[in-house]
Design a protein around this motif. Structure first.
Motif: not given
Length: 257
Positions: A110-115, A140-146, A54-61, A133-138
């Motif tokens: 510009t991408a669509a971005e949602k949490s 959580p502190a204890k996880y690496a970014t996809a 939980s606590g992630t967000a992604f941008a979608l192009y 194309l999905a890019v992780q933008t947020e």
């Protein structure tokens, strides 16, 4: 002469019956390009728990449109990515998603971005068919970014059909307590007057499959496939089988007389 004509007529009738009785699956149409698709992204922890993050967000192009040219389904780069020079021949290439993400960042696309919602899922709905194309933008502190990854929508179900609500599950690494502490500390330091985000630091620590997603839950649509040979050769095979069967049947009946 009459026997020959009778044989031909019977063969023709058998072929017609075989044609109309031919399974509809062989004539399965390609994806419906007018249908809207939904992409659900749920990050999963790479450890044995496989829990939602939980606590992630992604941008979608949107990288490419899915087009149909005389029965051949292919991807055509969108205006935003047309000058990138991306080769979509192999959409499962390890470096393709990373190169496209770098292009998007360099050109401030510009991408669509949602949490993520309470279940850890980020949902993008009412999309047109294509390659995304999905890019992780947020993160959580204890996880690496996809790592960035590509999503084909709709996707093949592996049985001749198509899935219009696509589920993507990028795998992310749970950081050790020491690494998480170091990352949090480093994130407070400044470089050239700007704070470095934890997301930028942990990107190099991400652990994903080659496509960035769980291969068991997301299958990229293969393009460039011609659909017309399937029914043509299928019908031809049944026609020949039916003709041969009828001729053998008539021959045996003639000998019996």
């Amino acid at each position: 002469m009459k026997k020959v004509l009778a044989k031909r007529a019977l063969t023709f009738i058998c072929a017609l019956l075989a044609f109309f009785a031919f399974p509809a699956a062989v004539f399965a149409a390609g994806p419906d390009l007018s249908a809207k698709v939904t992409i659900n992204i749920t990050a999963k922890c790479v450890d044995s728990s496989n829990e939602n993050v939980s606590g992630t967000a992604f941008a979608l192009y949107k990288v490419a449109e899915l087009t149909n040219e005389s029965g051949s389904y292919t991807y055509a780069l969108t205006a935003d990515f047309s000058a990138s020079g991306a080769d979509l021949t192999d959409i499962e290439s390890d470096s393709l998603a990373e190169n496209l993400a770098a292009w998007a960042q360099e050109n401030n696309l510009t991408a669509a971005e949602k949490s993520a919602d309470s279940t850890g899922t980020v949902s993008f709905s009412s999309l047109s068919a294509g390659l995304y194309l999905a890019v992780q933008t947020e993160t959580p502190a204890k996880y690496a970014t996809a790592a960035p990854f590509l999503i084909s929508a709709p996707e093949s179900d592996g049985a001749g059909g198509y899935i219009y609500e696509v589920e993507a599950n990028p795998k992310v690494q749970l950081l050790s307590s020491e690494t998480a502490t170091e990352t949090t500390t480093a994130a407070t330091e400044t470089t050239t007057g700007e704070a470095t985000t934890a997301g930028e630091i942990t990107t190099a620590l991400s652990v994903t499959s080659s496509s960035g997603t769980d291969s068991s839950s997301q299958t990229l649509l293969k393009t460039g496939q011609l659909n017309w040979p399937v029914p043509v050769f299928g019908v031809l095979g049944i026609f020949l089988f039916a003709a041969g069967f009828c001729m053998v049947f008539i021959e045996r009946k003639t000998k019996a007389k």
